[in-house]
Design a protein around this motif. Structure first.
Motif, PDB file in Angstrom:
ATOM      1  N   LEU A 793       9.473 -49.893 -70.977  1.00  9.92           N
ATOM      2  CA  LEU A 793      10.761 -50.059 -70.317  1.00  9.92           C
ATOM      3  C   LEU A 793      11.413 -51.402 -70.601  1.00  9.92           C
ATOM      4  O   LEU A 793      12.533 -51.644 -70.167  1.00  9.92           O
ATOM      5  CB  LEU A 793      10.592 -49.896 -68.797  1.00  9.92           C
ATOM      6  N   GLY A 794      10.718 -52.280 -71.333  1.00 10.53           N
ATOM      7  CA  GLY A 794      11.208 -53.635 -71.511  1.00 10.53           C
ATOM      8  C   GLY A 794      10.687 -54.528 -70.399  1.00 10.53           C
ATOM      9  O   GLY A 794      10.096 -54.073 -69.409  1.00 10.53           O
ATOM     10  N   GLU A 795      10.902 -55.851 -70.568  1.00 11.65           N
ATOM     11  CA  GLU A 795      10.450 -56.816 -69.548  1.00 11.65           C
ATOM     12  C   GLU A 795       8.961 -56.668 -69.257  1.00 11.65           C
ATOM     13  O   GLU A 795       8.523 -56.812 -68.109  1.00 11.65           O
ATOM     14  CB  GLU A 795      11.255 -56.653 -68.258  1.00 11.65           C
ATOM     15  N   ASP A 796       8.168 -56.344 -70.261  1.00 14.94           N
ATOM     16  CA  ASP A 796       6.718 -56.224 -70.108  1.00 14.94           C
ATOM     17  C   ASP A 796       6.299 -55.094 -69.171  1.00 14.94           C
ATOM     18  O   ASP A 796       5.243 -55.133 -68.566  1.00 14.94           O
ATOM     19  CB  ASP A 796       6.130 -57.553 -69.612  1.00 14.94           C
ATOM     20  N   LYS A 797       7.146 -54.066 -69.033  1.00 13.78           N
ATOM     21  CA  LYS A 797       6.835 -52.940 -68.159  1.00 13.78           C
ATOM     22  C   LYS A 797       6.513 -51.704 -68.991  1.00 13.78           C
ATOM     23  O   LYS A 797       7.349 -51.246 -69.768  1.00 13.78           O
ATOM     24  CB  LYS A 797       8.019 -52.627 -67.235  1.00 13.78           C
ATOM     25  N   VAL A 798       5.320 -51.179 -68.808  1.00 14.76           N
ATOM     26  CA  VAL A 798       4.914 -49.954 -69.485  1.00 14.76           C
ATOM     27  C   VAL A 798       4.536 -48.931 -68.422  1.00 14.76           C
ATOM     28  O   VAL A 798       3.699 -49.200 -67.562  1.00 14.76           O
ATOM     29  CB  VAL A 798       3.716 -50.180 -70.415  1.00 14.76           C
ATOM     30  N   GLU A 799       5.179 -47.771 -68.477  1.00 11.89           N
ATOM     31  CA  GLU A 799       4.796 -46.696 -67.570  1.00 11.89           C
ATOM     32  C   GLU A 799       3.909 -45.710 -68.316  1.00 11.89           C
ATOM     33  O   GLU A 799       4.160 -45.397 -69.477  1.00 11.89           O
ATOM     34  CB  GLU A 799       6.026 -45.990 -66.988  1.00 11.89           C
ATOM     35  N   VAL A 800       2.861 -45.255 -67.653  1.00 11.72           N
ATOM     36  CA  VAL A 800       1.962 -44.238 -68.205  1.00 11.72           C
ATOM     37  C   VAL A 800       1.782 -43.177 -67.129  1.00 11.72           C
ATOM     38  O   VAL A 800       1.192 -43.441 -66.074  1.00 11.72           O
ATOM     39  CB  VAL A 800       0.604 -44.833 -68.607  1.00 11.72           C
ATOM     40  N   PHE A 801       2.309 -41.978 -67.397  1.00 13.68           N
ATOM     41  CA  PHE A 801       2.253 -40.897 -66.429  1.00 13.68           C
ATOM     42  C   PHE A 801       1.379 -39.761 -66.953  1.00 13.68           C
ATOM     43  O   PHE A 801       1.429 -39.417 -68.135  1.00 13.68           O
ATOM     44  CB  PHE A 801       3.646 -40.354 -66.133  1.00 13.68           C
ATOM     45  N   LEU A 802       0.592 -39.196 -66.053  1.00 12.68           N
ATOM     46  CA  LEU A 802      -0.232 -38.028 -66.364  1.00 12.68           C
ATOM     47  C   LEU A 802       0.651 -36.792 -66.331  1.00 12.68           C
ATOM     48  O   LEU A 802       1.298 -36.493 -65.337  1.00 12.68           O
ATOM     49  CB  LEU A 802      -1.355 -37.919 -65.339  1.00 12.68           C
ATOM     50  N   ASN A 803       0.683 -36.069 -67.448  1.00 16.56           N
ATOM     51  CA  ASN A 803       1.550 -34.895 -67.567  1.00 16.56           C
ATOM     52  C   ASN A 803       0.788 -33.587 -67.445  1.00 16.56           C
ATOM     53  O   ASN A 803       1.278 -32.626 -66.879  1.00 16.56           O
ATOM     54  CB  ASN A 803       2.299 -34.940 -68.901  1.00 16.56           C
ATOM     55  N   LYS A 804      -0.450 -33.550 -67.972  1.00 15.71           N
ATOM     56  CA  LYS A 804      -1.191 -32.290 -68.031  1.00 15.71           C
ATOM     57  C   LYS A 804      -2.677 -32.576 -68.159  1.00 15.71           C
ATOM     58  O   LYS A 804      -3.069 -33.566 -68.764  1.00 15.71           O
ATOM     59  CB  LYS A 804      -0.701 -31.468 -69.236  1.00 15.71           C
ATOM     60  N   ILE A 805      -3.509 -31.670 -67.595  1.00 16.23           N
ATOM     61  CA  ILE A 805      -4.966 -31.747 -67.747  1.00 16.23           C
ATOM     62  C   ILE A 805      -5.458 -30.431 -68.332  1.00 16.23           C
ATOM     63  O   ILE A 805      -5.170 -29.358 -67.790  1.00 16.23           O
ATOM     64  CB  ILE A 805      -5.660 -32.011 -66.397  1.00 16.23           C
ATOM     65  N   TYR A 806      -6.178 -30.505 -69.452  1.00 11.52           N
ATOM     66  CA  TYR A 806      -6.793 -29.326 -70.059  1.00 11.52           C
ATOM     67  C   TYR A 806      -8.308 -29.400 -69.866  1.00 11.52           C
ATOM     68  O   TYR A 806      -8.916 -30.451 -70.102  1.00 11.52           O
ATOM     69  CB  TYR A 806      -6.524 -29.271 -71.571  1.00 11.52           C
ATOM     70  N   LYS A 807      -8.897 -28.283 -69.450  1.00 15.29           N
ATOM     71  CA  LYS A 807     -10.348 -28.199 -69.409  1.00 15.29           C
ATOM     72  C   LYS A 807     -10.877 -27.903 -70.811  1.00 15.29           C
ATOM     73  O   LYS A 807     -10.378 -27.019 -71.493  1.00 15.29           O
ATOM     74  CB  LYS A 807     -10.798 -27.092 -68.450  1.00 15.29           C
ATOM     75  N   ILE A 808     -11.898 -28.635 -71.214  1.00 20.18           N
ATOM     76  CA  ILE A 808     -12.414 -28.468 -72.572  1.00 20.18           C
ATOM     77  C   ILE A 808     -13.162 -27.158 -72.728  1.00 20.18           C
ATOM     78  O   ILE A 808     -13.287 -26.633 -73.826  1.00 20.18           O
ATOM     79  CB  ILE A 808     -13.303 -29.675 -72.952  1.00 20.18           C
ATOM     80  N   MET A 809     -13.587 -26.560 -71.653  1.00 22.24           N
ATOM     81  CA  MET A 809     -14.325 -25.307 -71.749  1.00 22.24           C
ATOM     82  C   MET A 809     -13.419 -24.117 -72.069  1.00 22.24           C
ATOM     83  O   MET A 809     -13.898 -23.025 -72.305  1.00 22.24           O
ATOM     84  CB  MET A 809     -15.060 -25.026 -70.437  1.00 22.24           C
TER      85      MET A 809
END
Length: 817
Positions: A793-809
């Motif tokens: 986002l600038g100004e040393d701001k990084v957003e990290v959002f969880l969008n989806k979870i997949y089960k490996i099985m």
């Protein structure tokens, strides 16, 4: 420097494990050290001591007298950054693809300076930007060896200062050419598709000509006879479609203005492509509108480019000539172009009218994938502008934003993915409550087991967009469906529509596919899965407002529900958050009522009760515990595995902060100029504020609910972890703002979203929290694949959002390599 998202205070903190480009000379930690060790002393502020109006002149003279043509200026005053402008570099790779010129101001004096390539990263991250103050630490002088008496200052080290400069004295930047090399023009700062600078003519007046139609040829005759002719008779055509600009300049390209723009033009015999080349683009592109009638003389004819995109004509019966295209250039031969006023167009010329393929929202449900259509509607949501790299390791970006539009034919909105269409004055002014027309949109739909899941429209190369203020005189105003929309909007209550309006913030669309196999097929990067260590480097390499979606393997190890606290009376948004008391009671109830005996499951609950600062075992204190930075320290849920390994990690990344810019806001029409500025990209040239508002961004009501989740993902080797955020998207006034079915196959995220809805009092929250616990238990120690949305986002701001979870099985999860 790590762009960590731990707390708001961390956004100005520079850390030793940062990438090289953020640790080069001239950055804050090193600049402070230089000053402390006897570097240039702090200068007087503007107006004190020697007049700063003459300081830039004295600096230039001092550098030119230096035997090294380089100095570290003493008594450097604060300088205002008036403009940061980009152009193609002269040197081929592996050097940088682009150079930057920076215009500085002090008092009444301005100086355009080159930026040393080593400092390009400051522009990439929007740290060095128009409207900011800086202090020079070192600069040099560079002579142009191909010109007499020509040279310029080059910024080699600088200190970025807090606070904006005063608007007085900045004014408007004068046009000019780039300092280095032989480039004749600047590019837009953040993409290459938009016109930028004074060389782009806004509009050319129509010509009043005496037209002899007997001397004209037709497109059909051209296609039959072009091989046997050198010179061609004049053409009279109407523009039916217009493509975005294409910039094809590279460091080794010597063309002055390497632009290209395609049009589709037609006469009574059919339709043909026309291409505008090089310096004719700045002169004519803005004037060549859809519906414009052109008289063309001394044009060229070439065989068609086989890989060019093709628009869908409004008239399906119109003949298309695809073997050749009309070439308009400044030479070989020099084309003559005239615009014929619409009032002079005669029926006997038989020029075709512009036709459209408007679709309503109710009709969209039945249109096939990749179908082309036009739409009109009222904007109720527009997202922030984001950037996406065209190539994985390049410096070129697409810019785009999302929008929701309603037309009264369905309770569902159009969901639009809008890329820049070389119409910056329109693209930057899209806001809720404006009437939006988009042409040549393509349908994108994902049908899983005969059930439509994802459905939206995206711009094509030939799309054009129009908003309120730009509709007058457009050919579509005569279309029946446009007239129907206008009649519908007249029956609506403006106040009711305003309640549904939202602007900006994180928007998790399109949703990740139902299966990881589909995700792999849709992904075009070299490697689909990233390690958490690689993700750290990905974050450090992000450019300003660059968005990426990446996949990492891990173990969901802790979940914390964060409920936003009320804003304090100081006018500054507090970072204080509190965790929901009812979640703890619900978890206890679940354990004791179902008879769970697993130590791990019991530990998840008891971790919240054992703190001596909380209430007794079966209760909580009324006041949430607040740390120094204004955050509670309690986990809402964590696994026993996390308890055992969290103190022995090699690295633990914290990117779970939800910033002001991440939250969608309710739209306030009285402050629309301010809100549009907040969610557009930063301008290349400083502009004095055109709006007057005493409100801060955090004072506009959130549209996404009362809180968010912090989720800890443990690496599958149990040695690293990352904290990310999950922002449930729900707007009580408009349930269609984000649809629940978009995460329907993700039990944990679905239940977390449902819990957030419960916080707003819309339903019983006990059941929701039971579901959250159950979903978490189901993932106990399981390896999962997490799809993460990251954006700088600038100004040393990084957003990290969880969008989806997949089960490996899952049976359809395969090794993507």
């Amino acid at each position: 420097m790590e762009r960590a998202g731990t707390t708001a205070a961390s956004t100005n903190r520079y850390r030793p494990h940062a990438r090289a480009r953020w640790r080069r000379p001239g950055l804050p930690s090193e600049r402070r050290k230089e000053a402390d060790e006897g570097g240039s002393p702090r200068a007087e502020e503007e107006g004190a001591g020697p007049g700063p109006a003459s300081w830039l002149q004295r600096l230039r003279a001092e550098v030119q007298r230096s035997c090294q043509l380089s100095v570290s200026p003493a008594d450097a005053p604060p300088l205002a950054v008036v403009a940061v402008e980009r152009y193609v570099a002269e040197s081929p790779p592996p050097g940088p693809a682009y150079c930057y010129d920076v215009t500085l101001a002090a008092g009444g004096r301005r100086e355009k300076c080159a930026l040393a390539p080593a400092l390009n990263g400051l522009v990439h991250g929007n740290a060095l930007r128009a409207g900011r103050r800086l202090r020079l630490a070192r600069c040099s002088y560079r002579y142009d060896e191909k010109k007499l008496g020509s040279g310029f200052l080059c910024l080699e080290r600088l200190e970025l200062l807090p606070g904006p400069p005063p608007d007085a004295g900045l004014g408007r930047e004068q046009p000019g050419r780039p300092l280095r090399g032989g480039r004749r023009h600047y590019l837009p700062l953040w993409n290459s598709e938009d016109p930028y600078g004074d060389m782009w003519v806004a509009s050319r007046p129509p010509e009043h000509l005496q037209l002899d139609v007997s001397k004209l040829t037709s497109l059909g005759q051209l296609e039959m006879n072009w091989r046997s002719r050198i010179h061609f008779s004049p053409l009279l055509v109407r523009i039916l479609h217009k493509a975005r600009l294409r910039y094809f300049g590279k460091p080794d390209t010597k063309l002055d203005i390497p632009y290209q723009a395609y049009f589709e033009v037609a006469d009574s015999s059919g339709m043909m492509s026309m291409v505008l080349w090089n310096s004719l683009c700045p002169e004519w592109y803005n004037s060549m509108k859809i519906g414009t009638v052109l008289l063309l003389e001394q044009y060229g004819i070439k065989t068609s480019y086989p890989f060019k995109t093709q628009p869908t004509p409004g008239d399906s019966q119109m003949k298309r000539f695809t073997t050749i295209e009309i070439s308009l250039n400044i030479r070989d031969p020099p084309t003559k172009i005239n615009i014929i006023p619409e009032k002079m167009v005669k029926p006997e010329w038989r020029l075709p009218e512009v036709r459209y393929r408007f679709a309503t929202r109710s009709e969209l449900d039945y249109l096939p994938n990749n179908h082309s259509c036009d739409i009109i509607g009222l904007v109720i949501f527009v997202g922030r502008v984001e950037r996406t790299k065209k190539r994985e390791y390049g410096e070129d970006f697409w810019i785009h934003r999302w929008a929701h539009v309603v037309d009264g034919t369905s309770d569902q909105p159009f969901i639009l993915e809008l890329f820049a269409t070389s119409q910056p004055d329109v693209f930057e002014h899209i806001h809720p409550m404006t009437y939006l027309v988009c042409t040549q949109m393509r349908v994108v739909r994902d049908i899983t087991k005969n059930i439509p899941r994802t459905l939206y429209l995206t711009t094509s190369n030939e799309s054009q967009i129009f908003i309120t203020g730009w509709h007058k005189g457009q050919p579509y105003t005569r279309d029946a469906k446009v007239k129907n929309f206008i009649q519908w909007i007249k029956t609506q209550s403006e106040a009711d529509l305003m309640k549904k309006t939202v602007i900006g913030g994180y928007y998790p669309f399109p949703p990740a596919p139902n299966t990881f196999l589909k995700y792999c097929k849709n992904n075009k990067v070299e490697s689909v899965l990233k390690t958490i260590g690689e993700m750290k480097r990905e974050i450090e390499d992000l450019h300003y407002m660059e968005h990426k979606r990446i996949a990492v393997q891990g173990i969901i190890s802790a979940i914390r529900y964060v409920s936003s606290a009320a804003e304090d009376a100081s006018g500054i948004e507090p970072i204080q958050v509190q965790y929901s008391e009812s979640l703890h009671f619900c978890l206890l109830s679940e354990v004791f009522s179902t008879g769970f005996t697993s130590c791990s499951k019991l530990n998840w609950v008891l971790i919240n009760i054992q703190s001596p600062k909380r209430g007794p075992l079966l209760g909580m204190s009324d006041t949430p515990e607040i740390e120094e930075m204004g955050r509670t320290c309690h986990d809402s849920w964590q696994s026993d595995l996390w308890t055992m390994v969290k103190d022995n990690l090699i690295d633990h990344l914290h990117y779970c902060t939800v910033f002001l810019e991440s939250i969608p806001r309710k739209f306030d029409y009285m402050h629309k100029e301010f809100l549009m500025q907040q969610y557009n990209l930063h301008p290349a040239v400083h502009k004095p504020k055109e709006h007057r508002t005493n409100k801060k961004l955090h004072e506009f009501k959130s549209a996404s609910g009362l809180g968010h989740y912090e989720v800890t993902i443990l690496g599958i080797n149990h040695d690293v972890a990352i904290d990310v955020a999950f922002l449930p998207m729900f707007c009580p006034e408009d349930p269609h703002f984000f649809q629940a079915e978009d995460i329907q196959n993700d039990a944990l995220l679905s239940s977390m979203r449902y819990t957030s809805v419960c916080q707003q009092g819309t339903t019983s929250n006990g059941i929701a929290r039971n579901e959250t616990l159950k979903a978490a238990v189901d993932l106990d120690r399981q390896h999962v694949i997490c799809i993460l949305d990251i954006c700088y986002l600038g100004e040393d701001k990084v957003e990290v959002f969880l969008n989806k979870i997949y089960k490996i099985m899952e049976t359809d999860v395969v090794n993507p390599e």
